[in-house]
Design an enzyme around this catalytic site. Sequence first.
Site, PDB file in Angstrom:
ATOM      1  N   LYS B  91       2.847   4.308 -14.730  1.00 29.84           N
ATOM      2  CA  LYS B  91       3.805   4.958 -14.016  1.00 29.84           C
ATOM      3  C   LYS B  91       5.003   5.335 -14.776  1.00 29.84           C
ATOM      4  CE  LYS B  91       3.698   1.878 -10.638  1.00 29.84           C
ATOM      5  NZ  LYS B  91       2.877   1.106 -11.407  1.00 29.84           N
ATOM      6  N   CYS B 180       8.553  -6.856   2.370  1.00 25.30           N
ATOM      7  CA  CYS B 180       7.788  -7.163   1.065  1.00 25.30           C
ATOM      8  C   CYS B 180       8.518  -8.614   0.718  1.00 25.30           C
ATOM      9  CB  CYS B 180       7.748  -6.113   0.176  1.00 25.30           C
ATOM     10  SG  CYS B 180       9.552  -5.991  -0.813  1.00 25.30           S
ATOM     11  N   MET B 181       9.727  -8.949   0.889  1.00 26.28           N
ATOM     12  CA  MET B 181      10.042  -9.986   0.228  1.00 26.28           C
ATOM     13  C   MET B 181      10.922 -10.972   1.071  1.00 26.28           C
ATOM     14  SD  MET B 181       9.368  -9.731  -2.763  1.00 26.28           S
ATOM     15  CE  MET B 181      10.038 -10.947  -3.422  1.00 26.28           C
ATOM     16  N   MET B 365       3.049 -10.242  -3.179  1.00 22.20           N
ATOM     17  CA  MET B 365       2.608 -10.060  -1.901  1.00 22.20           C
ATOM     18  C   MET B 365       1.463 -10.793  -1.220  1.00 22.20           C
ATOM     19  SD  MET B 365       4.644  -7.929  -1.076  1.00 22.20           S
ATOM     20  CE  MET B 365       6.087  -7.857  -2.023  1.00 22.20           C
ATOM     21  N   GLY B 402       8.619  -7.149  -5.689  1.00 25.39           N
ATOM     22  CA  GLY B 402       7.862  -5.733  -5.796  1.00 25.39           C
ATOM     23  C   GLY B 402       8.652  -4.761  -6.177  1.00 25.39           C
ATOM     24  N   GLN B 403       9.870  -4.558  -5.299  1.00 26.12           N
ATOM     25  CA  GLN B 403      10.803  -3.391  -5.496  1.00 26.12           C
ATOM     26  C   GLN B 403      11.625  -3.359  -6.539  1.00 26.12           C
ATOM     27  OE1 GLN B 403      10.960  -0.824  -1.666  1.00 26.12           O
ATOM     28  NE2 GLN B 403      10.953  -2.760  -0.801  1.00 26.12           N
TER      29      GLN B 403
END
Lengths: 186, 782, 97
Positions: B91, B180-181, B365, B402-403
């Site tokens: 990516k 997510c967190m 996750m 995650g982000q």
Amino acid sequence: MYLIKWTWVPILLVLVGCGQGTETGGVEPVAREARAELRAFHGAPPVIPHGVRSEGRENCLACHGEGMQAEGRIVAAVTPHPTWFNCTQCHVEPLTDALFVANTLTGLAEPEIVAMPQPFLPPYIPHRLDNYREQACETCHIGTQAAINLRPGHGPRTNCRQCHITNYTEASGFGTGVAAFPPPSP
Amino acid sequence: MDQTRRKFLKTMAASWGAGVATQLSAGNGSAETRKAARDSMLNDGTITWSKAPCRFCGTGCGVMVGVQNGRAVAVAGDMQNPVNKGQLCVKGYHLPYVLYGKDRLTKPLIKKNGAYVEAGWEEALDLIAKRFSEIRDEHGANAVSVYGSGQWTIQDGYAANKFIKGGLGCNNVEANARLCMASAVVGFVKSFGKDEPMGCYDDFEQGDVFVFWGNNMAEMHPVLFSRITERRRKANWVKLIDIATRKTRTSEASDSVLLMDPHSDLAIANGIAHLIIEKGQVNEAFVKKHCVFRADNEDIGFGMRGGKAYKKNEREISFDQYKAFVKKYTPEYVEEISGVPQGQIRELAALFGAPDKKVVSLWCMGANQHTRGTWINNLIYNIHLLTGKISEPGNGPFSLTGQPSACGTVREVGTLTHALPGGRLVANAEHRAFTEKIWKLPAGKLAPKPSNHTMSMFRKLGTGELKAMWVQVTNPMVTLPDLNHFNEGLKKHKPFIVVSDIYPTPTTAIADVILPSAAWIEREGCFGNSERRTQQWDKLVDPPGEATADSWQLIEVARRMGYGDLFPWADEAAQGEGLYEEYRQFTLGVGKDVATYSELKQARGLRWPVINGRETRWRYREGSDPYVKKGEEFSFYGNKKFGNRAVIWQRPYVDPPEKPDGDYPFWLCTGRVVEHWHTGSMTRRVKQLHQAMPSAYVELNPEDAREMGVSDGAKVKLVSRRGEIILEAAIDRRGVPKRGNLFVPFFDESKLINELTLDAHCPLSKQPDYKKCAVRVEKVTV
Amino acid sequence: MPITSVVVECQQDQTHEVRRQVDNLPNTEITKIEGDLLVVVTDTDSQKQDHALVRALADLTGVISAVPVFTNCEDLAEGIGIAPALAEHETHAPMEV
């Protein structure tokens, strides 16, 4: 007694198309286009142009560990980073020709091979080297897997970088082009 | 060779060389020409290269972006960035293309008579401000909300917080990091009193054992995973252990795989603690000096609509009481619950317990998107606290984010309903007073109570209680669980929705106003990654059309609503540094000190706390963390009320709210693949990424598939109590679920798997569980 | 036995520094300086040493490239030193005119 006058040798190489001096610097346009086809831009990891039955790196190394050549063309390039474990982290296989949405970018082109100002000067390395380990030149340039027109026109020299330079500026952040991954322990 | 001949030859050599040198120096071969030839080819003056952190995951790799003729045309791994030292993932290697999909949003769009009509910024911003003001006046400030993102820059998040909390005076600011967190955050706060990891990526070159708790690190944090596999290559005793419900690329690379039933991680973690105590491997001195034991109510529901509410009853317990609690988690009992053979439990516990083994636990996750996500985070910390394997190089728990800026923006700037910048709380009077001072607000302006977390916001949008929402940099119409339910509510009550994005998505499709945003390097900004490294980048290319930075958009609406005083920076150029430096004041002195903007501009990021230009690599540890006093050894100074001690929590195994049964006999798990980021709105517009992973599918276990007569590529229908979907079966591809399990990736907006998932969340963190619900599989005849 | 002359290209402003380093290398003699180019004549005992010395010149700090332009070797016993693989597959013209 062998008297080798080196200025004559490069001129010969020019004539045979192995060195510099022709329009594309002696590398067939087909080879350069093929290189570009597989890459989103100069320096991007090539996509996998063939089916992959098993994702494990042993499967990848079966052909790309030593490389394979057929009829003067590289069929499987030797991996320039054989110690990197996760091939599919960067190399993916297209499963379709379709697009989701078109994209307007044309990525950075493969660089032109510039004719050297004097024929015998060792050609500059016309491509990026980040992610290539030391002595990765043989990947494409030496041995049975190397395309004939990429092989050097000189003798048994193994320290390619002594004469062939990249000379990226500091600002480009590429340094000398050899990645030191992972970072050293503190 | 005789000397005369030798002399002759040397003279010949010398004169030959001289001739060549003279030729070179004259005309074409002059130093200038040679330099020019080098420069023209390799230092192409038409390309400039600048640093930036990657736009994608929480790893925070450094990239060098090549800009030519005003467009990003290439990237390279940034060899000077210690996170990745020049390596990227697929990516990251295709980042430039993310900016140039043909359907980039370039102008504001206003919905008029059912169709989107192009509008100027003035008209669009005026309309938003007008509607927000009207709704505020008629229904109160709490009817208006902003829903942002862990992909917001620090500047965006800070502007949103100041606008809504400081200007509008309500706490309706949330972000997709809630999805997510949140469990990781509450897990940290419950165990240590402060958010974010105590270790850093340097742990990856020093650990002996790496344990993955339900995260597919090979695909989701690939560059960090490569650091771990490289560590093992150089130190061949290093072991990788994968605890998972399906076999993935991570499992393939691991030395041992513990294939568990979903949700049973709660039992496994307790089982390891049990064995550590039984074998006498507790680090008694560490526990005595640095830990306390606590318990809470355990019958707390699952956050479901109309379900049982969470009532808190946190209290101290003794070590003996904890031992008594954990006694029932014998290897036999854990095997019964999890399906993991006892032998493997014992092996793993032995590695955790061995004093000479440095162990790094990693999770994402699988642990966070969990109806007991906070608990499982605490349980992993328990193991590291009992053994004293924490805050030490190569030895400690590492919660992966995650982000790209869930840490830097959502968690550190506090863009959540209960939070204020710098780890502060709206419910704390001192924190409010501090904030009011910096924001130059009258005392008492800030609302003292959290209003709505994300799931609550969307539920209220669906019931009509919430009347307006501004969504930025995220795609909830693909990512909310139980999507059909939310869609129904939205259709019925028609709240006023504003969406800022770079491409059309299913979320822009429900908007009343769509605003075109600048993406990544089209504006300057800062992100903060998983290891507390704040990174800055400059604006490198212009955004397309009239697109602008998300922060600029928020500020412009704030001005129009009368809150202009909060934003004394006139334009986008001034807002970049202005917003950051004001935010920075919140971080000083509270253990979250971030570097100055100019320090960040020069560095490849810096890990906070940054004191006198020096980063902190291991927190809570004397010598490494400047907040720990001499002689303290360790100080978990977030827990002053517990004497600076960490908490070992009593957390039991409980069944999840929906398990497979006769009608719905399969577990459904959702997740990601390496090629695509989240809902695919960016990565699917990149040819190489889309073509490598064109559409979603469902992974089945090969034996299950054979029993059903389903082969690879065949179409099947998945049905849950909430929705159904037809997908291609993927058998023996990159992931192989355990028997009775399915896996579907969520990157494909034409295959909305969240129509099937369950709207249940961890009652403490309010984070939904996307990894477990019950479905059945039906064959589809053409 | 081999006697070789090498044209050494120096980085800008580095000629002095390179000269200093070459003076410290055995079996070398700087015979000409032309701007940022040095002509270095080497006199070694074997092909192997000859190659090693050219490599050493290239590795000096401040050197961009070191290219041998003339070499003479009179010891047939050592052979010309072309690697066997290359000898089989090289298709370009022989070294001599």
